[in-house]
Design an enzyme around this catalytic site. Structure first.
Site, PDB file in Angstrom:
ATOM      1  N   THR A 172     -13.411  44.111 -27.320  1.00 14.18           N
ATOM      2  CA  THR A 172     -14.396  44.866 -28.086  1.00 14.18           C
ATOM      3  C   THR A 172     -14.041  44.691 -29.544  1.00 14.18           C
ATOM      4  O   THR A 172     -12.953  44.268 -29.879  1.00 14.18           O
ATOM      5  CB  THR A 172     -14.288  46.362 -27.711  1.00 14.18           C
ATOM      6  OG1 THR A 172     -15.070  46.587 -26.567  1.00 14.18           O
ATOM      7  CG2 THR A 172     -14.714  47.282 -28.821  1.00 14.18           C
ATOM      8  N   ASN A 230     -11.786  31.919 -21.460  1.00 13.41           N
ATOM      9  CA  ASN A 230     -12.870  32.650 -20.817  1.00 13.41           C
ATOM     10  C   ASN A 230     -13.241  32.162 -19.426  1.00 13.41           C
ATOM     11  O   ASN A 230     -14.026  32.793 -18.735  1.00 13.41           O
ATOM     12  CB  ASN A 230     -14.103  32.652 -21.719  1.00 13.41           C
ATOM     13  CG  ASN A 230     -13.882  33.558 -22.914  1.00 13.41           C
ATOM     14  OD1 ASN A 230     -13.660  34.747 -22.745  1.00 13.41           O
ATOM     15  ND2 ASN A 230     -13.872  32.987 -24.100  1.00 13.41           N
TER      16      ASN A 230
END
Lengths: 412, 412
Positions: free
Chosen positions: B199, B407
């Site tokens: 975040t 990722n």
């Protein structure tokens, strides 16, 4: 549409090509625009002037051939298409326009058709002028290369490829008031854009009797549910073009939206678009798999489309698919940033048949089964919003090391 | 704003931290939410109730701490912030909300402030409940960890990091009617989202006397030109939050937009936001460089912003920057698909000082010089549209093998 249409409305023609519909010949050859000996110029010719329609890139920077093709298509008719690969004739100014017009008039002369009935398409390097010597010698040799066999269609399909690994073709037949109508297509593209080499191009042929307006409407509608629902990297080429020609030689009663067999024809037409679009997504630069995102329960089809495209376009979702990682957090985060009405408490997510999120809460699932599923070459992500009746399907591919490698040093 | 403001309006405070403005203490420690021994809980406490403002993620799926913080901030005042890393407390339903409220009341009790003056922030794994035993033991130990030294600010900065490689801090001072006012900030984030870990969070402190509405307006305006102009991968977290607190202990006349020193204060405030935002972009997952896109000549600032963000968000542009490839075709193609008014014949593009496109036509340039420039760790792409007075700057990073590696298997 597409995946939802009744399969029995049309019949898939195995090994069918763009010359399967009555009236069409095609061909391709190497004229010197590509550095290798691969084909780099091709043409499709119809025996008669065909009803025609097209859709083009929405990019502000449109390459010269698009201008010429728009002009030819202003009467809703085409008899030939000439296309080169290796050079996009984009960002080439006034000389580029002259060259595109010269391609059109040379093709008209050599193929024996009217100039205003010829479409021109190009794909390849941006910002370089076309080698017109090579183009002219290629166009001179085109008539001898044209034919109505699978081999000649193959030469055309090869002539439009750039970084593509495989050719992309599809063909179906539909019965229209007792007559067999055939629809076929060939496409290229392995990224939504590769500004130095590539673009998405698609050419469709049919022998249906159909008016230009009806064909244009159908083309746009089918494109919205197929070609416009794929993404490789979210970029849009300066040269994208989809051209459809219908010879009318099937002899059916003219197809209009009121015709009792319209739905069958539209379904077959859309199926061809969908097969080509999915083939482009699967052949995305560096891709190891096709990823399909199916959204249901949206407030409208348009809203579901926007959400499906946001999920399929997410670099994080695409990376996770490459890694066969059942990372639903990335999927729900993409759903939530799509700018569409969503109830944050009612979302279900499935990977194939494996439920991973129900009513927006995590579901305990079999990680090994999920891994095995995500390692297959076609992965389906289903998002049910439980918020309305809207549905949509989008297609894309995974984000891989090879995508970065291919694009990190494209010009060199 | 940002890069355009007069540097002399404010003074950069070297090694300044969030405890440099008068009235603030900070600290952080490890309580057991991260698997490693790194800090995972921290707090900022102000001596007095501070004027406060915040901006939050636009994602539909908002994590529980955002609800609690919004509630606390409804009176425009905060005295403490408690933040944990390692678990985002997102997609955790009613239990997640209870836990966020429990974090708030525990922090209020231990730090000796009113419950409604505490903000709560979380970052980390999605879909798992917080280990409240660890959270409670961490909060109990927080008061002893708080201090007004650089070391304690460092412990806080470490406590908010997840995949970040470096901590991100900035501090400036501004003279407001003869009094020195200090503004500082600390941030974390290395992708716009990493739904399992991460975040973007930012915390700003100041000792200026300023009203809550003026602070909120300034925060939103500065965010639009800084944090909202960065992208790592186009994704948006469920937990993004930026909180600003101003203690008022500098004793200046209250700052309002009419105050003669407002512009200087706003410039200093925006500079702190810009430094933090650029630090996040440079620390993007897998990034090897900071990429800055500066657009001039748009029809409006908003239009220029949309174009700058489209260019910085293009996977093809990002891949080319990784490969130090002066591929202007990718840049102009991104400009053309941004959906903004552009004259296709008047665009200039420069890479640093190297002109590569003028009036939309290719410029012959020194490839070796361009390669050398693109291999530096900060690359500036300048696009002049010559179509109006609008300008904007956006920041991002290159797309690399490491981004895909990080990722592709994030959860494993």
């Amino acid at each position: 549409m597409g995946t939802n249409v009744k399969q029995q409305a049309y019949t898939v023609v195995k090994n069918g090509t763009i010359v399967t519909p009555r009236g069409f010949a095609a061909g391709g050859l190497h004229c010197g625009l590509k550095k290798t000996s691969r084909n780099d110029i091709g043409a499709i010719r119809c025996e008669v002037p065909a009803t025609a329609a097209a859709v083009y890139t929405t990019n502000v920077f449109q390459a010269a051939p698009l201008k010429v093709t728009r002009e030819s298509l202003s009467n809703g008719r085409l008899q030939a298409v000439v296309v080169n690969s290796g050079n996009a004739n984009a960002c080439t100014g006034q000389q580029g326009e002259k060259d595109a017009y010269a391609m059109r008039s040379a093709a008209a002369r050599e193929l024996g058709v009217a100039e205003e009935d010829v479409a021109v398409a190009s794909t390849g390097v941006i910002g370089e002028l076309l080698k017109m010597d090579a183009v002219h010698s290629g166009i001179s040799a085109l008539p001898a290369s044209l034919g109505q066999d699978a081999n000649e269609a193959e030469q055309f399909s090869q002539a439009i490829l750039t970084t593509d690994l495989v050719k992309k073709e599809a063909c179906v037949s539909v019965v229209v008031n007792g007559k067999t109508v055939t629809i076929a297509g060939a496409a290229k593209g392995s990224g939504m854009i590769h500004p130095n080499m590539a673009t998405m191009l698609a050419f469709m042929t049919s022998d249906a009797v159909i008016g230009a307006e009806a064909l244009q409407r159908l083309l746009r509608q089918a494109t919205n549910h197929t070609f416009n629902m794929i993404t490789v990297d979210g970029d849009t080429s300066t040269n994208d073009m989809l051209v459809a020609m219908s010879s009318g030689l099937a002899g059916n009663e003219e197809l209009t939206v009121e015709h009792p067999d319209w739905e069958a024809f539209a379904a077959g037409f859309t199926y061809v678009c969908e097969v080509l679009a999915k083939a482009i997504a699967r052949d995305g630069e560096g891709a190891t798999k096709l990823v399909e995102v199916h959204v249901t329960g949206g407030v409208s089809d348009e809203s579901a489309q926007a959400i499906a495209k946001t999920v399929i376009g997410s670099s994080l979702v695409k990376s996770a698919m490459f890694g066969a990682d059942a990372n639903w957090g990335r999927i729900i985060a993409a759903v939530g940033r799509a700018g569409q009405p969503v109830n944050p408490d009612t979302v279900d997510i499935r990977l194939g048949d494996i439920s991973v999120l129900a009513q927006s809460r995590p579901v305990a699932f079999d990680e090994e089964a999920a891994l095995a599923y995500l390692q297959t070459d076609t992965v389906r992500i289903v998002v049910d919003l439980h918020h309305g009746e809207g549905t949509a399907t989008a297609w894309g591919c995974d984000l891989t090391y090879d995508y970065v490698r291919i694009n990190a040093a494209y010009r060199t």
